[in-house]
Design a protein around this motif. Structure first.
Motif, PDB file in Angstrom:
ATOM      1  N   ILE A 103     -25.228 -29.154  27.036  1.00  0.00           N
ATOM      2  CA  ILE A 103     -26.183 -28.066  27.249  1.00  0.00           C
ATOM      3  C   ILE A 103     -25.688 -26.883  26.411  1.00  0.00           C
ATOM      4  N   ASN A 127     -37.718 -34.791  21.105  1.00  0.00           N
ATOM      5  CA  ASN A 127     -37.299 -33.529  21.698  1.00  0.00           C
ATOM      6  C   ASN A 127     -38.439 -32.890  22.474  1.00  0.00           C
ATOM      7  N   GLN A 178     -24.717 -42.070  26.612  1.00  0.00           N
ATOM      8  CA  GLN A 178     -24.192 -41.132  25.635  1.00  0.00           C
ATOM      9  C   GLN A 178     -23.644 -39.898  26.339  1.00  0.00           C
ATOM     10  N   ASP A 179     -22.803 -39.140  25.605  1.00  0.00           N
ATOM     11  CA  ASP A 179     -22.363 -37.845  26.113  1.00  0.00           C
ATOM     12  C   ASP A 179     -23.527 -36.865  26.048  1.00  0.00           C
ATOM     13  N   ALA A 180     -23.486 -35.821  26.850  1.00  0.00           N
ATOM     14  CA  ALA A 180     -24.574 -34.842  26.893  1.00  0.00           C
ATOM     15  C   ALA A 180     -24.003 -33.436  26.778  1.00  0.00           C
ATOM     16  N   ILE A 216     -31.571 -32.626  37.325  1.00  0.00           N
ATOM     17  CA  ILE A 216     -31.605 -32.938  35.899  1.00  0.00           C
ATOM     18  C   ILE A 216     -30.515 -33.974  35.650  1.00  0.00           C
ATOM     19  N   THR A 217     -30.886 -35.148  35.227  1.00  0.00           N
ATOM     20  CA  THR A 217     -29.936 -36.245  35.045  1.00  0.00           C
ATOM     21  C   THR A 217     -30.022 -36.767  33.619  1.00  0.00           C
ATOM     22  N   PHE A 218     -28.867 -36.916  32.966  1.00  0.00           N
ATOM     23  CA  PHE A 218     -28.814 -37.481  31.628  1.00  0.00           C
ATOM     24  C   PHE A 218     -28.497 -38.970  31.729  1.00  0.00           C
ATOM     25  N   GLY A 219     -28.970 -39.734  30.772  1.00  0.00           N
ATOM     26  CA  GLY A 219     -28.683 -41.158  30.754  1.00  0.00           C
ATOM     27  C   GLY A 219     -27.202 -41.437  30.575  1.00  0.00           C
ATOM     28  N   ASN A 220     -26.764 -42.637  30.958  1.00  0.00           N
ATOM     29  CA  ASN A 220     -25.332 -42.951  30.902  1.00  0.00           C
ATOM     30  C   ASN A 220     -24.921 -43.590  29.585  1.00  0.00           C
TER      31      ASN A 220
END
Length: 203
Positions: free
Chosen positions: A76, A52, A72-74, A66-70
């Motif tokens: 905020i 974290n 898993q779900d993300a 800001i990009t989350f990996g593919n």
């Protein structure tokens, strides 16, 4: 000049659990419980974290996304507060225009976009609100936007003028001023009210 450590040797501080060594060609490996940096850190490359990231102040991104990996779900979210305190608000705001006087400078647009689909697939934008009577953390679907249009899962309460330039299609009854409209004709009566709903005759 300076201190040179070669091979598998390492620089230890106080105990073997805190050390600096070469983890590979061009890789500096720091092993410690906490790395305390009391100065600005200028990182020109990628910052990769396996845990974290906690900020006591604001996180400012001067450029990029800001990009989350593919994988898993993300989510905020704002952390839960202590007992008997209201939750904190979350605001997503587009950029403000500069106050440049009389020029009509536009503010930034706020766009909500669901994921792209393929073939006959689709994706939704859903709006949910909490329901205190259904237990802690329970939410209820209120509205969904998808390829079929806007699907309301709760009553739509309009407290102002609604300007509808297209067709209004109802799947069930229509209530106006607390009176149900049963039949739509040239001079439909709204229940026991004296108010009339005028419709245009076909020519």
């Amino acid at each position: 000049t300076g201190v040179q450590i070669s091979g598998t040797q390492e620089l230890q501080f106080g105990s073997p659990a805190t050390k600096i060594k070469e983890g590979g060609t061009g890789v500096l490996e720091v092993t410690a419980t906490t790395l305390d940096v009391n100065a600005a850190a200028d990182i020109s490359g990628n910052l990769i974290g396996g845990g974290n990231a906690t900020f006591a102040g604001d996180a400012v991104i001067s450029g990029g996304d800001i990009t989350f990996g593919n994988g898993q779900d993300a989510t905020i979210s704002v952390s839960e507060r202590s007992a008997e305190l209201d939750g904190r608000n979350l605001t997503i705001s587009a950029g403000n225009a500069a106050n440049s006087g009389s020029d009509p400078d536009n503010g930034g647009n706020l766009t909500l976009k669901s994921g792209s689909s393929f073939g006959s697939g689709t994706s939704d934008i859903s709006f949910r609100t909490a329901i205190s009577s259904d237990g802690y953390g329970a939410t209820s679907l209120r509205m969904t936007i998808n390829n079929s249009g806007i699907v309301m899962a709760a009553p739509l309460d309009l407290n102002n003028t609604a300007n509808i330039s297209g067709n209004l299609v109802l799947g069930s009854g229509l209530s106006v001023g607390g009176h149900n409209v049963t039949d739509i004709d040239d001079n439909t009566s709204l229940g026991t009210s004296d108010v009339k709903l005028a419709t245009q005759k076909a020519i």
